[in-house]
Design an enzyme around this catalytic site. Structure first.
Site, PDB file in Angstrom:
ATOM      1  N   ARG A 181      89.887  32.850 -24.982  1.00 28.67           N
ATOM      2  CA  ARG A 181      89.409  31.567 -24.279  1.00 28.67           C
ATOM      3  C   ARG A 181      88.727  30.783 -25.255  1.00 28.67           C
ATOM      4  NH1 ARG A 181      88.930  27.761 -20.355  1.00 28.67           N
ATOM      5  NH2 ARG A 181      86.992  27.085 -19.902  1.00 28.67           N
TER       6      ARG A 181
ATOM      7  N   HIS B 137      86.115  27.774 -25.073  1.00 30.24           N
ATOM      8  CA  HIS B 137      85.028  27.239 -24.080  1.00 30.24           C
ATOM      9  C   HIS B 137      84.061  26.437 -24.600  1.00 30.24           C
ATOM     10  CE1 HIS B 137      83.327  27.754 -19.914  1.00 30.24           C
ATOM     11  NE2 HIS B 137      82.141  27.586 -20.557  1.00 30.24           N
TER      12      HIS B 137
ATOM     13  N   CYS C 160      78.772  24.357 -21.089  1.00 27.48           N
ATOM     14  CA  CYS C 160      78.310  23.412 -19.938  1.00 27.48           C
ATOM     15  C   CYS C 160      77.058  24.332 -19.317  1.00 27.48           C
ATOM     16  CB  CYS C 160      79.431  23.606 -18.913  1.00 27.48           C
ATOM     17  SG  CYS C 160      79.108  22.943 -17.413  1.00 27.48           S
TER      18      CYS C 160
ATOM     19  N   CYS D 162      81.548  22.021 -11.123  1.00 23.77           N
ATOM     20  CA  CYS D 162      82.773  22.540 -12.213  1.00 23.77           C
ATOM     21  C   CYS D 162      83.348  23.863 -12.221  1.00 23.77           C
ATOM     22  CB  CYS D 162      82.200  21.878 -13.660  1.00 23.77           C
ATOM     23  SG  CYS D 162      80.788  22.547 -14.209  1.00 23.77           S
TER      24      CYS D 162
ATOM     25  N   ARG E  11      81.075  17.858 -22.587  1.00 25.23           N
ATOM     26  CA  ARG E  11      82.328  17.102 -23.361  1.00 25.23           C
ATOM     27  C   ARG E  11      81.737  16.379 -24.671  1.00 25.23           C
ATOM     28  NH1 ARG E  11      85.027  13.574 -18.867  1.00 25.23           N
ATOM     29  NH2 ARG E  11      84.981  15.135 -17.321  1.00 25.23           N
TER      30      ARG E  11
ATOM     31  N   ASP F 231      85.691  11.624 -23.332  1.00 24.93           N
ATOM     32  CA  ASP F 231      85.354  12.947 -24.189  1.00 24.93           C
ATOM     33  C   ASP F 231      85.475  12.694 -25.749  1.00 24.93           C
ATOM     34  OD1 ASP F 231      86.229  15.714 -24.945  1.00 24.93           O
ATOM     35  OD2 ASP F 231      87.073  15.902 -23.039  1.00 24.93           O
TER      36      ASP F 231
ATOM     37  N   ARG G  99      84.734  15.673 -27.536  1.00 22.10           N
ATOM     38  CA  ARG G  99      84.758  17.148 -28.065  1.00 22.10           C
ATOM     39  C   ARG G  99      85.607  17.403 -29.145  1.00 22.10           C
ATOM     40  NH1 ARG G  99      86.016  20.540 -22.827  1.00 22.10           N
ATOM     41  NH2 ARG G  99      87.106  18.504 -22.229  1.00 22.10           N
TER      42      ARG G  99
ATOM     43  N   SER H 127      93.315  29.245 -20.663  1.00 28.77           N
ATOM     44  CA  SER H 127      92.622  27.842 -20.735  1.00 28.77           C
ATOM     45  C   SER H 127      93.594  26.559 -20.044  1.00 28.77           C
ATOM     46  CB  SER H 127      92.319  27.229 -22.132  1.00 28.77           C
ATOM     47  OG  SER H 127      92.313  26.060 -22.196  1.00 28.77           O
TER      48      SER H 127
HETATM   49 ZN   LIG Z   1      80.890  22.512 -16.256  1.00 29.27          ZN
END
Ligand SMILES: [Zn+2]
Length: 425
Positions: free
Chosen positions: A250, A252, A255, A266, A299, A337, A339, A361
């Protein structure tokens, strides 16, 4: 007060004048040249970003990402001796990584230093000659305890094996911290912009923080003041580079609200811990697992923007709803976003990964970045419906409608309009 500076005022003391490094040729005599992508580390050259000896520096910026500012504060406050050199005794990686063929491909890795974990050995000669070379990657071992994993054992989805998953419900991992090291020509190419435009934007949007970006085109490497990545490996790290060993992975993005504090707006923590469970299971079945965790909070818009968006979402007419999810972010941040998954696969190439058999994901951006960089992806694992918090339905349904992977139906506009979140109470 007479207006005269006190005798100990720093600016008037000899040797304390600010020396700008923004003029070509100044103090560059002892700086080792960098040839990004060279297979031989000595031909590539060490990244020298410390401020101890300015004549040795061959990059723009300094080490530790955003923490470099705390280092400056520590010097200013008198807690840290200016020019302190790290004692690197016993700091070498617990597990060797590479070198892999990807390290010698200047297209594959542009945002980290592939030799950053092994400066203690590959640049030992430079260190002996007095160069202050700092690792930008550190590799260590840990045991991680997570309540979700304990629960998975209680529900008999996982079983301790004494190797990957220990009897006390902790998982044995190799963990790797990675700081960003940007080769500007490669980063510019990755985004399809000119290097000059990239340098100018970085200079201007940081309030002119790094004048060398625009005055020193001979310096091609930038240590940006941003967060890096942490990698957690379950099983034998060497297997990551073997495409015949099943890799569960993953990628990630941070957050903090969900990952650490369990905020339910979320799916971040439930998806992360589900991925860890999948990684442990995969490693126990003879494969290897990887969590690549990037410090790109909200993000990469930051938490202040994120929380402003939460308010805007919940206070809009009709309340928080999936059909307006992206719009509210765009209204506050100007974009949906930031990212930029384009740089994310670098760390996968650093590990020698050529195939991810099970990608935990649903993000189409991450999938496209990984496959677009030449890494094959087999199966995609979505978050189980039961793990989606009630208030996070708005987010997940909006993302699925926008192209996130699902094995179910893609919601229509009417469906999205009906997905509502909690109000502010
Ligand atoms: Zn989150």
């Amino acid at each position: 007060m007479t207006g005269e500076p006190p005798p100990d005022k720093p600016a008037s003391a000899p040797g304390k004048h600010i020396r700008l490094t923004s003029h070509p040729g100044q103090g560059a005599s002892g700086a080792p040249p960098l040839q990004w992508g060279a297979a031989d580390p000595l031909a590539r050259g060490p990244v020298v970003g410390s401020t101890t000896n300015r004549s040795q520096r061959n990059v723009i910026g300094s080490h530790s990402g955003s923490y470099g500012v705390y280092r400056a504060l520590a010097v200013a406050a008198g807690n840290l001796v200016k020019g302190h050199r790290a004692d690197l005794t016993n700091t070498a990686p617990t597990d060797p990584v590479g070198p892999h063929p990807q390290w010698a491909d200047p297209q594959k890795i542009v945002s980290i230093d592939p030799w950053g974990a092994s400066v203690q050995t590959v640049f030992a000669d430079f260190l002996e000659r007095g160069y202050d070379i700092r690792p930008t990657i550190a590799v260590t071992k840990a045991h991680i305890h997570l309540p979700e994993i304990r629960q998975a054992i209680a529900f008999q989805r996982l079983k301790p094996d004494g190797r990957i998953l220990l009897d006390d419900a902790s998982a044995a991992v190799t963990k790797i911290a990675v700081e960003p090291v940007w080769w500007l020509p490669g980063v510019a190419q990755r985004f399809g912009v000119s290097e000059a435009d990239l340098r100018r934007a970085l200079f201007e949007e940081t309030g002119g923080m790094y004048p060398e970006l625009v005055t020193r085109s001979d310096l091609e490497v930038f240590l940006p003041p941003i967060g890096g990545q942490t990698l957690y490996v379950f099983g034998d790290l060497r297997h990551l580079a073997d495409p015949t060993v099943t890799l569960t992975a993953r990628v990630h993005d941070e957050c903090n609200g969900s990952d650490v504090f369990g905020s339910d707006i979320c799916t971040c923590r439930p998806y992360l811990t589900h991925a860890i469970e999948e990684c442990i299971q995969g490693a126990q079945d003879g494969g290897v697992g990887l969590i690549a965790y990037s410090r790109k909070e909200g993000r990469a818009l930051g938490e202040v923007t994120k929380f402003l968006v939460y308010n805007a979402r919940k206070r809009q007419e009709g309340g928080d709803r999936a059909d307006k999810y992206f719009l509210r972010t765009e209204c506050v941040a100007g974009v949906q976003d930031m990212r930029f998954q384009e740089l994310m696969p670098d760390v996968l190439h650093w590990l020698g990964i050529r195939r991810i058999h099970r990608l935990v994901s649903m993000s189409n951006d991450k999938y496209d970045a990984i496959t677009g960089s030449g890494i094959e992806v087999g199966e995609r694992i979505k978050i189980p419906d039961a793990l989606v918090p009630a208030d996070a339905k708005v987010e997940i349904e909006a993302k699925i409608a926008a192209g996130y992977f699902t094995d179910g139906a893609v919601p229509t506009e009417a469906d999205l309009a009906a997905v509502k979140g909690r109000g502010l109470e």
